[in-house]
Design a protein around this motif. Structure first.
Motif, mmCIF file in Angstrom:
data_model
loop_
_atom_site.group_PDB
_atom_site.id
_atom_site.type_symbol
_atom_site.label_atom_id
_atom_site.label_comp_id
_atom_site.label_asym_id
_atom_site.label_seq_id
_atom_site.Cartn_x
_atom_site.Cartn_y
_atom_site.Cartn_z
ATOM 1 N N ALA A 170 0.838 -1.205 0.000
ATOM 2 C CA ALA A 170 0.000 0.000 0.000
ATOM 3 C C ALA A 170 0.869 1.251 0.000
ATOM 4 O O ALA A 170 0.598 2.210 -0.727
ATOM 5 N N GLU A 171 1.916 1.239 0.796
ATOM 6 C CA GLU A 171 2.811 2.397 0.857
ATOM 7 C C GLU A 171 3.565 2.586 -0.459
ATOM 8 O O GLU A 171 3.743 3.708 -0.922
ATOM 9 N N ARG A 172 4.014 1.500 -1.073
ATOM 10 C CA ARG A 172 4.724 1.583 -2.352
ATOM 11 C C ARG A 172 3.831 2.205 -3.420
ATOM 12 O O ARG A 172 4.252 3.073 -4.182
ATOM 13 N N PHE A 173 2.559 1.774 -3.469
ATOM 14 C CA PHE A 173 1.652 2.289 -4.491
ATOM 15 C C PHE A 173 1.137 3.690 -4.165
ATOM 16 O O PHE A 173 0.518 4.329 -5.006
ATOM 17 N N ALA A 174 1.404 4.170 -2.955
ATOM 18 C CA ALA A 174 1.028 5.536 -2.580
ATOM 19 C C ALA A 174 2.186 6.510 -2.749
ATOM 20 O O ALA A 174 2.003 7.714 -2.615
ATOM 21 N N THR A 175 3.380 5.998 -3.046
ATOM 22 C CA THR A 175 4.572 6.835 -3.144
ATOM 23 C C THR A 175 4.747 7.374 -4.559
ATOM 24 O O THR A 175 4.895 6.611 -5.510
ATOM 25 N N ARG A 176 4.707 8.683 -4.667
ATOM 26 C CA ARG A 176 4.873 9.347 -5.972
ATOM 27 C C ARG A 176 6.273 9.067 -6.502
ATOM 28 O O ARG A 176 7.256 9.161 -5.786
ATOM 29 N N GLY A 177 6.328 8.679 -7.770
ATOM 30 C CA GLY A 177 7.605 8.453 -8.426
ATOM 31 C C GLY A 177 8.189 7.063 -8.229
ATOM 32 O O GLY A 177 9.215 6.737 -8.820
ATOM 33 N N ALA A 178 7.563 6.231 -7.401
ATOM 34 C CA ALA A 178 8.082 4.878 -7.160
ATOM 35 C C ALA A 178 7.831 3.993 -8.380
ATOM 36 O O ALA A 178 6.839 4.168 -9.088
ATOM 37 N N ASP A 179 8.732 3.033 -8.617
ATOM 38 C CA ASP A 179 8.513 2.026 -9.650
ATOM 39 C C ASP A 179 7.648 0.945 -9.004
ATOM 40 O O ASP A 179 8.154 -0.037 -8.463
ATOM 41 N N ARG A 180 6.364 1.136 -9.020
ATOM 42 C CA ARG A 180 5.417 0.350 -8.231
ATOM 43 C C ARG A 180 5.340 -1.117 -8.650
ATOM 44 O O ARG A 180 5.017 -1.972 -7.831
ATOM 45 N N PHE A 181 5.626 -1.432 -9.890
ATOM 46 C CA PHE A 181 5.500 -2.805 -10.370
ATOM 47 C C PHE A 181 6.837 -3.547 -10.415
ATOM 48 O O PHE A 181 6.879 -4.706 -10.807
ATOM 49 N N ALA A 182 7.910 -2.891 -10.002
ATOM 50 C CA ALA A 182 9.219 -3.545 -9.949
ATOM 51 C C ALA A 182 9.281 -4.460 -8.720
ATOM 52 O O ALA A 182 8.500 -4.290 -7.779
ATOM 53 N N PRO A 183 10.164 -5.444 -8.721
ATOM 54 C CA PRO A 183 10.321 -6.283 -7.531
ATOM 55 C C PRO A 183 10.575 -5.409 -6.309
ATOM 56 O O PRO A 183 11.222 -4.367 -6.441
ATOM 57 N N PRO A 184 9.983 -5.733 -5.186
ATOM 58 C CA PRO A 184 9.395 -7.026 -4.836
ATOM 59 C C PRO A 184 7.900 -7.168 -5.138
ATOM 60 O O PRO A 184 7.282 -8.127 -4.700
ATOM 61 N N THR A 185 7.313 -6.235 -5.891
ATOM 62 C CA THR A 185 5.893 -6.364 -6.227
ATOM 63 C C THR A 185 5.677 -7.594 -7.106
ATOM 64 O O THR A 185 6.289 -7.715 -8.167
ATOM 65 N N ALA A 186 4.808 -8.490 -6.643
ATOM 66 C CA ALA A 186 4.467 -9.691 -7.418
ATOM 67 C C ALA A 186 3.106 -9.456 -8.071
ATOM 68 O O ALA A 186 2.134 -9.143 -7.386
ATOM 69 N N TRP A 187 3.051 -9.595 -9.394
ATOM 70 C CA TRP A 187 1.811 -9.338 -10.122
ATOM 71 C C TRP A 187 1.809 -10.142 -11.416
ATOM 72 O O TRP A 187 2.815 -10.710 -11.813
ATOM 73 N N HIS A 188 0.644 -10.176 -12.032
ATOM 74 C CA HIS A 188 0.482 -10.869 -13.304
ATOM 75 C C HIS A 188 -0.581 -10.144 -14.132
ATOM 76 O O HIS A 188 -1.327 -9.324 -13.611
ATOM 77 N N HIS A 189 -0.623 -10.450 -15.427
ATOM 78 C CA HIS A 189 -1.646 -9.865 -16.296
ATOM 79 C C HIS A 189 -2.936 -10.643 -16.122
ATOM 80 O O HIS A 189 -2.957 -11.865 -16.213
ATOM 81 N N GLY A 190 -4.020 -9.922 -15.875
ATOM 82 C CA GLY A 190 -5.334 -10.527 -15.751
ATOM 83 C C GLY A 190 -6.151 -10.301 -17.006
ATOM 84 O O GLY A 190 -5.613 -9.936 -18.055
ATOM 85 N N PRO A 191 -7.468 -10.477 -16.900
ATOM 86 C CA PRO A 191 -8.349 -10.241 -18.049
ATOM 87 C C PRO A 191 -8.157 -8.833 -18.612
ATOM 88 O O PRO A 191 -7.922 -7.882 -17.862
ATOM 89 N N HIS A 192 -8.238 -8.708 -19.926
ATOM 90 C CA HIS A 192 -8.104 -7.431 -20.636
ATOM 91 C C HIS A 192 -6.725 -6.800 -20.427
ATOM 92 O O HIS A 192 -6.568 -5.589 -20.618
#
Length: 165
Positions: A81-103
């Protein structure tokens, strides 16, 4: 006559808000931001809403997105939550774990739940943009405590509450 923004924010800090991360496929890749304005509007049809500030750098990236992902964060995800609230952060870089979903919507791993939504309406309201979206898909994650924003801090909320609304 309305109250000043600082007075309003001060009083509303006593209102606990669920913490979610909004994601979308942006023009240059995945985009996302922590939001506490997410709410359910209607069960039939399934509609939700959220608001983003006009000054949000994420609004510029998602204002034309057709689909959005909404991740319901667990107490164990305060750092996310803090990473995605931080302006200028590379939010999807490690350690963020994510994948492509529908659309092609980016979906974060290990959340309490996910919604994939299609934008229905975008309305400029004050200094924010209110987005109403139709829920197209939902998925429940594992059990866990919720994460809320209260008195300016992220806090866990346990599921031991006995009353139900």
């Amino acid at each position: 006559m309305t109250v000043e923004a600082t007075a309003l924010r001060s009083v509303l800090r006593a209102h606990a808000s669920g913490v979610t991360v909004l994601t979308a496929r942006g023009p240059a890749g995945p985009a996302g931001v922590t939001i506490t304005s997410f709410t359910s509007l209607s069960a039939s049809p399934a509609l939700v809403s959220f608001a983003l500030a006009e000054t949000s750098s994420t609004w510029e990236l998602v204002q034309d997105a057709r689909w959005f992902g909404v991740q319901l964060l667990g107490a164990h995800q305060a750092d996310l939550a803090e990473r995605f609230a931080t302006r200028g952060a590379d939010r999807f870089a490690p350690p963020t774990a994510w994948h492509h979903g529908p659309h092609g919507v980016p979906l974060l791993d290990d959340c309490l739940g996910w919604l994939v939504c299609a934008a229905r309406e975008r309305i400029r309201v004050g200094d924010h943009h209110l987005v109403v979206a139709a829920v197209e898909q939902v998925r429940e994650g594992g059990p866990g405590d919720s994460l809320v924003h209260l008195h300016g801090r992220l806090r866990p909320v346990t599921s031991t509450t006995v009353s139900r609304i």
